[in-house]
Design an enzyme around this catalytic site. Structure first.
Site, PDB file in Angstrom:
ATOM      1  N   GLU A  15      -8.799   2.232 -13.773  1.00  0.00           N
ATOM      2  CA  GLU A  15      -7.847   2.379 -14.881  1.00  0.00           C
ATOM      3  C   GLU A  15      -8.266   3.385 -15.958  1.00  0.00           C
ATOM      4  O   GLU A  15      -8.556   3.006 -17.099  1.00  0.00           O
ATOM      5  CB  GLU A  15      -7.546   0.991 -15.484  1.00  0.00           C
ATOM      6  CG  GLU A  15      -6.935   0.075 -14.435  1.00  0.00           C
ATOM      7  CD  GLU A  15      -6.397  -1.250 -14.991  1.00  0.00           C
ATOM      8  OE1 GLU A  15      -6.662  -1.568 -16.157  1.00  0.00           O
ATOM      9  OE2 GLU A  15      -5.696  -1.948 -14.228  1.00  0.00           O
TER      10      GLU A  15
ATOM     11  N   GLU B 111      -5.409  -3.372  -6.831  1.00  0.00           N
ATOM     12  CA  GLU B 111      -5.641  -4.544  -7.690  1.00  0.00           C
ATOM     13  C   GLU B 111      -4.331  -5.232  -8.034  1.00  0.00           C
ATOM     14  O   GLU B 111      -3.343  -4.578  -8.363  1.00  0.00           O
ATOM     15  CB  GLU B 111      -6.356  -4.127  -8.979  1.00  0.00           C
ATOM     16  CG  GLU B 111      -6.910  -5.313  -9.775  1.00  0.00           C
ATOM     17  CD  GLU B 111      -7.502  -4.890 -11.120  1.00  0.00           C
ATOM     18  OE1 GLU B 111      -8.421  -4.043 -11.128  1.00  0.00           O
ATOM     19  OE2 GLU B 111      -7.034  -5.404 -12.144  1.00  0.00           O
TER      20      GLU B 111
END
Ligand code: NAG
Ligand code: NAG
Ligand code: NAG
Ligand code: NAG
Length: 560
Positions: free
Chosen positions: A296, A400
């Protein structure tokens, strides 16, 4: 409640699956209020669930594993010519009910029944035509993440109980996972923020690099157990944050990027850090299949919630081209090691993907695009479809996903027995697969009953919840939702066309390397749907998909 449909015996092979949920679970004889057809069914059993109900709703069911009993779901049945095997889980408590049906009357055609009334229930009808000549992406695999919290929770159980968690994920009697994601250093699902070189600011040569106690205690032992069950396990690493001293913010969790400029000494040290990690795990006998460009990157640009590292798309492109790629090449890891870009929200893909892949010196190092599910919506899918067409040579992988993550909207992080969350998993996997995704990787494999531990207070849900007080763990409905995919779609299964009319039925279809057709359907309606399956099967199949259920239907392919 039970229901069957009158078959058109001369024209079709009709399979009627009784809506047996309550009768099977509570052992009652089905109340057949509708005319029944002659159907041959066998091998019914209910998925080895030792049920426990939460709260007032009898449908909030988990399956308990403890010292007394912990049978796995079990192996899937090999399907033979002339047979169809149906696996069903639903909100009413079915968990992998397995039914093998034999062909009694054969035909190419099914006469669909539309809105046929049976007692008080109107049966909605839906049709799916499978065309195995029209193919799409291949499966790479399914998996979960070896977070510190997963290891901590497994270790909080007596060994004889805890060891079954790894079995339940990686053995073929369990989910038969083929992928594992490994955080490089700490993530928020650790009990402290850390990296592998925290105490020596300016150690650009990484002389003091060392794996943490967490690797030795919470990751490596379980990776080894998983590798014993799955020697070909595909592991990929993702780093959350570098040592604080490498960051502009001088803090692991406060937003910031690497110091200096791309190509400079900090960027090079960060690339070297990845190699040191791969070397250290290799020393333990653990080889990696892939590496993402970092968890991220947008988190480090915008927020300071937990371990992060900012990269703009431009910096990411140059880092891969000037530091990460050449360093992995020089050390012999690349090209065998797959470099996966993005590892962030799918919605961001249209900004990131062209930036990296339009630059051929960067693109040559990249194998795939990893994305997270947290902002999946129609816009994200639109972008994915467009990119898939423009950059067809790169695989897509959901790296994820978890439930209970919505700040404010999910006051209960863990909801034991939630069927809705199972549906959310299944729906996302179906959507991903139908948009050319090759793999789906869950987040934590095991959390405690509060959804932790998490040093930053960012607790979430997991398919396996551990109750160390009782020395037991719970297989959530999400676990069974995953099983409907992971146990049936081995690597190299190829998605095939499956079109038709739906009535709220979500579905996806595959051809496995064994020439099985695997159709996964989800009915999230409150009413049953009759499903007619046509196309490259030996015979048309007609069955009832119970309300709020997920079914996996396996049969042999026959080309017409
Ligand atoms: C289905 O076929 C198999 C193999 O031919 C047989 O063993 C089984 O008894 C049959 N089941 C039913 C319900 O007819
Ligand atoms: C890193 O290693 C190089 C070459 O061995 C050396 O010249 C340099 O001084 C070292 N830098 C630091 C900060 O230790
Ligand atoms: C965990 O186990 C304890 C001891 O048996 C029990 O009191 C508690 O309700 C359990 N928690 C959950 C969430 O099931
Ligand atoms: C389990 O996964 C392996 C790949 O590791 C695959 O070859 C095998 O077919 C799978 N088993 C089942 C029963 O799906």
């Amino acid at each position: 409640m039970s229901l069957s449909i009158k078959a058109n015996n001369l024209l079709v092979f009709t399979i009627t699956l009784l809506l047996i949920s309550s009768s099977l679970i509570y052992g009652q004889i089905p109340d057949e209020s509708c005319p029944s057809s002659s159907v041959s069914r066998a091998n019914s059993n209910s998925g080895n669930c030792n049920p426990k109900v939460y709260g007032d709703d009898p449908r909030r069911i988990v399956c308990v594993c403890n010292v007394q009993s912990c049978p796995p779901i079990g192996d899937v049945i090999e399907v033979k010519n002339g047979q169809v095997t149906v696996y069903e889980s639903n909100q009413d408590g079915l968990r992998f009910l397995t039914t093998t049906l034999n062909q009694s009357v054969s035909s190419n055609e099914v006469d669909p029944v539309h809105g046929e009334s049976c007692g008080e229930i109107t049966v909605h009808s839906s049709e799916i035509v499978i065309d195995t000549r029209k193919t799409y992406q291949k499966i790479i695999g399914f998996g979960g993440a070896f977070t510190d919290s997963t290891g901590i929770n497994v270790l909080s159980l007596k060994r004889e109980v805890g060891k079954n968690i790894i079995r339940d994920y990686f053995d073929k009697s369990g989910l038969n996972y083929t992928i594992g994601r490994v955080p490089i250093g700490g993530s928020d699902f650790s009990t402290r923020p850390y990296s592998y070189d925290d105490d020596h600011p300016g150690d650009l040569n990484l002389t003091h690099f060392a794996l943490a106690e967490e690797d030795q205690k919470y990751k490596i032992p379980f990776l080894k157990e998983a590798l014993e069950l799955k020697p070909n396990l595909k592991l990929f690493g993702s780093a959350w944050a570098p040592p604080a001293w490498m960051k502009t913010s001088d803090d692991i969790a406060i937003k910031g990027g690497l110091k200096g400029h791309v190509g400079g000494e900090y960027y090079q040290a960060w690339a070297d850090y990845h190699v040191k990690f791969l070397d250290a795990y290799r020393k333990q006998g653990i080889e990696f299949w892939g590496l993402t460009t970092g968890n991220e990157p947008i988190h480090g640009l915008l927020f300071s919630l937990f371990n992060n590292l900012a990269f703009s798309p431009e910096q990411s492109k140059d880092f891969v081209k000037e530091n990460l790629g050449p360093t992995l090449e020089r050390t012999g890891y690349w090209p065998k090691l797959k470099i996966i870009m993005l590892d962030d929200q799918l919605l961001l893909a249209p900004i990131w993907v062209p930036k990296l892949l339009d630059d051929s010196d960067t693109a040559k190092y990249i194998s795939g695009i990893g994305f997270h599910w947290y902002a999946n919506n129609f816009l994200a899918r639109f972008g994915q479809d467009w990119l898939r067409k423009s950059y067809p040579d790169y695989f897509w992988m959901s790296t994820e996903a978890c439930e209970g993550y919505r700040l404010g909207l999910d006051p209960e992080k863990v909801i034991l027995g939630s069927w809705k969350r199972a549906e959310n998993y299944a729906s996302d996997i179906i959507e991903d697969l139908n948009h050319q995704t090759s793999g789906w990787v869950d987040w934590n494999m095991a959390l405690d009953t509060t959804g932790g531990p998490n040093w930053a207070g960012n607790k979430v849900d997991s398919p396996i919840i551990v109750n160390s007080t009782a020395n037991e763990y719970y297989r959530q409905p999400m676990y069974y939702a995953l099983a409907h995919f992971t146990k049936f779609l081995p690597p190299d299964s190829i998605r095939v066309d499956a079109s038709g009319s739906y009535n709220g039925i979500e579905h996806t279809a595959f051809l496995t390397p064994d020439e099985n057709i695997v159709l996964i359907v989800m009915n999230s309606n409150e009413f049953p749907v009759e499903l007619n399956i046509l196309g490259d099967l030996e015979f048309g199949v007609k069955l009832i998909v119970s309300p709020r259920s997920i079914q996996t239907i396996v049969t042999k392919r026959v080309l017409r």
